[in-house]
Design an enzyme around this catalytic site. Structure first.
Site, mmCIF file in Angstrom:
data_model
loop_
_atom_site.group_PDB
_atom_site.id
_atom_site.type_symbol
_atom_site.label_atom_id
_atom_site.label_comp_id
_atom_site.label_asym_id
_atom_site.label_seq_id
_atom_site.Cartn_x
_atom_site.Cartn_y
_atom_site.Cartn_z
ATOM 1 C CD GLU A 1 -8.746 57.258 70.814
ATOM 2 O OE1 GLU A 1 -9.765 57.571 71.387
ATOM 3 O OE2 GLU A 1 -7.895 58.301 70.635
ATOM 4 C CG ASP B 1 -5.008 57.695 69.460
ATOM 5 O OD1 ASP B 1 -5.850 57.362 69.176
ATOM 6 O OD2 ASP B 1 -5.038 58.439 70.774
ATOM 7 C CD GLU C 1 -3.848 61.436 68.810
ATOM 8 O OE1 GLU C 1 -4.972 61.890 69.035
ATOM 9 O OE2 GLU C 1 -2.982 61.492 69.916
ATOM 10 C CD GLN D 1 0.431 61.989 71.855
ATOM 11 O OE1 GLN D 1 1.102 62.924 72.376
ATOM 12 N NE2 GLN D 1 -0.896 62.149 71.740
ATOM 13 C CG ASN E 1 -1.821 57.786 74.018
ATOM 14 O OD1 ASN E 1 -1.631 57.203 74.702
ATOM 15 N ND2 ASN E 1 -2.335 59.032 74.196
ATOM 16 N NE ARG F 1 -14.862 66.361 84.834
ATOM 17 C CZ ARG F 1 -14.965 66.918 85.244
ATOM 18 N NH1 ARG F 1 -14.840 67.679 86.713
ATOM 19 N NH2 ARG F 1 -16.057 67.920 84.723
ATOM 20 C CG ASN F 2 -8.739 57.575 86.345
ATOM 21 O OD1 ASN F 2 -7.620 58.275 86.466
ATOM 22 N ND2 ASN F 2 -8.929 56.294 86.141
ATOM 23 N NE ARG G 1 -1.115 51.694 79.600
ATOM 24 C CZ ARG G 1 -1.983 51.837 80.191
ATOM 25 N NH1 ARG G 1 -3.207 52.543 79.819
ATOM 26 N NH2 ARG G 1 -2.309 51.163 81.449
#
Length: 294
Positions: free
Chosen positions: A115, A117, A119, A132, A134, A143-144, A148
């Site tokens: 991804e 981004d 935002e 933001q 990213n 869950r990991n 950035r």
């Protein structure tokens, strides 16, 4: 005599005008001018929340209320390119609300997606919006999540007018631009830290109360609904996933060979010196073994 009386006032105003004019240095090159605008229907279609999406005279309006948000998606996946839109944000209380423009392959690789981004993190009326940026690489749903994030305030009020926001993604770098001013460059330092699989382009508005505004301190308040995002002047200059291998994406710089010119780099440094409010590489609480590019 009257003109002499006004002279001190004029002398005060002139430096103020010069300072204001110099507030945003010129990048010297405008990659958006090389990309033709397209109509929304030429490049995109509704993805979700169709009842909260309207297209009128080239402007797409999407909104969030207590029943739903809305999002749209490009008709094609891309493996590189310039992707931009002019966006106008909602003023007032928007805490907890995300208005976004981004690239992703989550639908093709759920739990293991890439991804890129842009935002806008909603805010309270006394504080500015945060933009933001990213980059994810194979990192969500397991869950990991290794974000950035680099966060910026802007040198203008993004609720007063439309401004152009863009992502330039090439095989060697990712550059984020605001009105053609580069604000961040993310170079490809290794295959493990750079998104290489095809992605679609998305825009959306949604409730992210758990984290969007001051780490979730302020939530979406539906007394202020609807929350509205407006988009127009869509630009796609990209290489589709199934396009010819010889296709190459546009360049951010006048050299045409990638990277930024000296003037563009100076403007980016100006932005980061004055408006950068968070940099993941400088966060001492982060485990930087997971972000070796830092």
């Amino acid at each position: 005599m009257a003109s002499l009386l006004y002279l001190p006032l004029i002398l005060l105003i002139i430096p103020l005008m010069i300072t204001t004019a110099q507030n945003t240095p010129s990048p010297g090159y405008y990659p958006s001018s090389r990309i033709s605008s397209i109509g929304f229907d030429q490049g995109y279609s509704n993805l979700w929340g169709a009842q909260h999406q309207r297209v009128e005279q080239g402007t797409v309006t999407i909104w969030l209320d207590s029943s739903s948000g809305s999002g749209y998606k490009s008709l094609h996946p891309y493996r590189s390119g310039y992707f931009g839109a002019a966006i106008k944000l909602q003023p007032g209380y928007t805490a907890g609300v995300i208005t976004s423009f981004y690239l992703s392959n989550n639908e093709a690789h759920p739990g293991d997606h890439d991804e890129i981004d842009i935002e806008f993190l909603g805010t309270t009326p006394d504080k500015p919006y945060t933009l933001q940026t990213n980059v994810y690489i194979r990192g969500s749903g397991d869950r990991n999540i290794i974000g950035r994030e680099m966060k910026f305030h802007l040198w203008f009020d993004p609720t007063q007018d439309f401004h152009n926001y863009a992502i330039l993604w090439t095989p060697s770098e990712i550059i984020f631009l605001v009105d053609d001013v580069p604000i961040r460059r993310y170079p490809r330092k290794s295959d493990a830290t750079f998104p290489l699989r095809p992605m679609w382009v998305y825009g959306s508005i949604w409730d992210a109360s758990s984290w969007a505004t001051e780490d979730g301190k302020y939530k979406a308040d539906y007394n202020y609904q609807p929350f509205i995002g407006r988009y127009k002047n869509f630009k796609i200059g990209g290489c589709t996933a199934d396009g010819p291998a010889a296709c190459s994406p546009p360049s951010a710089s006048p050299s045409g060979s990638g990277g930024l010119s000296q003037q563009q780099s100076s403007v980016m440094e100006w932005v980061q010196r004055n408006y950068l409010v968070y940099d993941y590489c400088r966060d001492g609480k982060r485990d930087h073994t997971q972000t070796p590019e830092c």
